[in-house]
Design a protein around this motif. Structure first.
Motif, PDB file in Angstrom:
ATOM      1  N   ALA A  59       0.828  -1.197   0.000  1.00  0.00           N
ATOM      2  CA  ALA A  59       0.000   0.000   0.000  1.00  0.00           C
ATOM      3  C   ALA A  59       0.868   1.255   0.000  1.00  0.00           C
ATOM      4  O   ALA A  59       1.996   1.245   0.493  1.00  0.00           O
ATOM      5  N   VAL A  61       0.474   5.657   0.656  1.00  0.00           N
ATOM      6  CA  VAL A  61      -0.375   6.680   1.260  1.00  0.00           C
ATOM      7  C   VAL A  61       0.076   8.044   0.750  1.00  0.00           C
ATOM      8  O   VAL A  61       1.259   8.367   0.787  1.00  0.00           O
ATOM      9  N   TYR A 102      -2.602   7.526  -9.398  1.00  0.00           N
ATOM     10  CA  TYR A 102      -3.343   6.493  -8.663  1.00  0.00           C
ATOM     11  C   TYR A 102      -3.620   5.301  -9.578  1.00  0.00           C
ATOM     12  O   TYR A 102      -3.470   4.148  -9.180  1.00  0.00           O
ATOM     13  N   ARG A 111      -2.034  -0.792  -3.480  1.00  0.00           N
ATOM     14  CA  ARG A 111      -3.265  -0.253  -2.899  1.00  0.00           C
ATOM     15  C   ARG A 111      -2.992   1.205  -2.553  1.00  0.00           C
ATOM     16  O   ARG A 111      -1.910   1.535  -2.072  1.00  0.00           O
ATOM     17  N   ALA A 113      -4.111   4.894  -0.699  1.00  0.00           N
ATOM     18  CA  ALA A 113      -4.908   5.640   0.280  1.00  0.00           C
ATOM     19  C   ALA A 113      -4.561   7.117   0.147  1.00  0.00           C
ATOM     20  O   ALA A 113      -3.389   7.474   0.002  1.00  0.00           O
ATOM     21  N   LEU A 131      -7.660   4.875   8.377  1.00  0.00           N
ATOM     22  CA  LEU A 131      -6.497   4.570   7.545  1.00  0.00           C
ATOM     23  C   LEU A 131      -5.862   3.259   8.004  1.00  0.00           C
ATOM     24  O   LEU A 131      -5.524   2.399   7.190  1.00  0.00           O
ATOM     25  N   PHE A 134      -7.927   0.425   6.818  1.00  0.00           N
ATOM     26  CA  PHE A 134      -7.736   0.229   5.381  1.00  0.00           C
ATOM     27  C   PHE A 134      -6.449  -0.554   5.119  1.00  0.00           C
ATOM     28  O   PHE A 134      -6.425  -1.494   4.318  1.00  0.00           O
ATOM     29  N   TYR A 141      -8.489   0.920  -2.770  1.00  0.00           N
ATOM     30  CA  TYR A 141      -8.387   2.382  -2.810  1.00  0.00           C
ATOM     31  C   TYR A 141      -9.262   2.970  -1.702  1.00  0.00           C
ATOM     32  O   TYR A 141     -10.347   2.468  -1.434  1.00  0.00           O
ATOM     33  N   ALA A 142      -8.785   4.035  -1.079  1.00  0.00           N
ATOM     34  CA  ALA A 142      -9.588   4.711  -0.058  1.00  0.00           C
ATOM     35  C   ALA A 142      -9.182   6.168   0.042  1.00  0.00           C
ATOM     36  O   ALA A 142      -8.016   6.515  -0.148  1.00  0.00           O
ATOM     37  N   GLU A 143     -10.172   7.011   0.319  1.00  0.00           N
ATOM     38  CA  GLU A 143      -9.930   8.429   0.606  1.00  0.00           C
ATOM     39  C   GLU A 143     -10.495   8.719   1.981  1.00  0.00           C
ATOM     40  O   GLU A 143     -11.568   8.232   2.331  1.00  0.00           O
ATOM     41  N   PRO A 150     -15.568   7.557   4.669  1.00  0.00           N
ATOM     42  CA  PRO A 150     -14.436   7.194   3.800  1.00  0.00           C
ATOM     43  C   PRO A 150     -14.905   6.603   2.476  1.00  0.00           C
ATOM     44  O   PRO A 150     -15.817   5.776   2.440  1.00  0.00           O
ATOM     45  N   ILE A 152     -14.161   4.131  -0.080  1.00  0.00           N
ATOM     46  CA  ILE A 152     -13.325   2.929  -0.156  1.00  0.00           C
ATOM     47  C   ILE A 152     -13.801   2.064  -1.299  1.00  0.00           C
ATOM     48  O   ILE A 152     -14.996   1.849  -1.470  1.00  0.00           O
TER      49      ILE A 152
END
Length: 153
Positions: A59, A61, A102, A111, A113, A131, A134, A141-143, A150, A152
């Protein structure tokens, strides 16, 4: 209304804005490290040079400022009143570049974030806990933003 400082002063102020090791980024790093996550910083061999890379979790970030990355609908993402067309083009290019990066990272199997600055200002504990969740999940994917649940995938 015009700018409250002259153009030379504004230029000096803007040039002093950091892109790495910002306060929000340090806050995320401190939380993750205290919670047992290990990471590397700003790996130049990955698209977008992510702020944190967690190989064990495959992942990355990104810690984004709401203004610089045009966080849609955020009260911290306002356009300056001077030279609005310049800023619109610059910030839209930033957002388009982010989306490309991304996508490229996801194609490489990473992955992704995105932690928005507003989430760290308005609900830091919740955003950081989400986070952490996640990173331990298998989601791709996540914001994390202050004004939303979130996002996701």
């Amino acid at each position: 209304m015009g700018d409250v400082v002259d153009s030379v002063t504004r230029s000096r102020m803007m040039s002093g804005i950091k892109g790495k090791h910002t306060k929000p980024e340090r806050e995320v790093r401190l939380y993750l490290h205290r919670n047992g996550f290990r990471y590397s910083l700003h790996r130049r061999d990955l698209p977008g040079v992510p702020d944190l890379v967690l190989p064990k979790y495959h992942a990355v970030v990104f810690v984004h400022g709401c203004f610089w990355h045009m966080h849609e609908g955020c009260k911290f993402a306002t356009f300056p009143s001077t030279r609005p067309e310049f800023w619109r083009q610059k910030l839209e290019a930033n957002s388009a570049r982010d989306e490309r990066q991304y996508r490229d990272l996801r194609r490489m199997g990473w992955r992704v974030a995105v932690v928005w600055e507003c989430s760290l200002k308005l609900r830091p504990g919740t955003a950081l806990a989400e986070l952490s969740d996640f990173l331990r999940s298998d989601q791709g994917y996540a914001e994390f933003a202050a004004d939303q649940v979130p996002k996701i995938e």
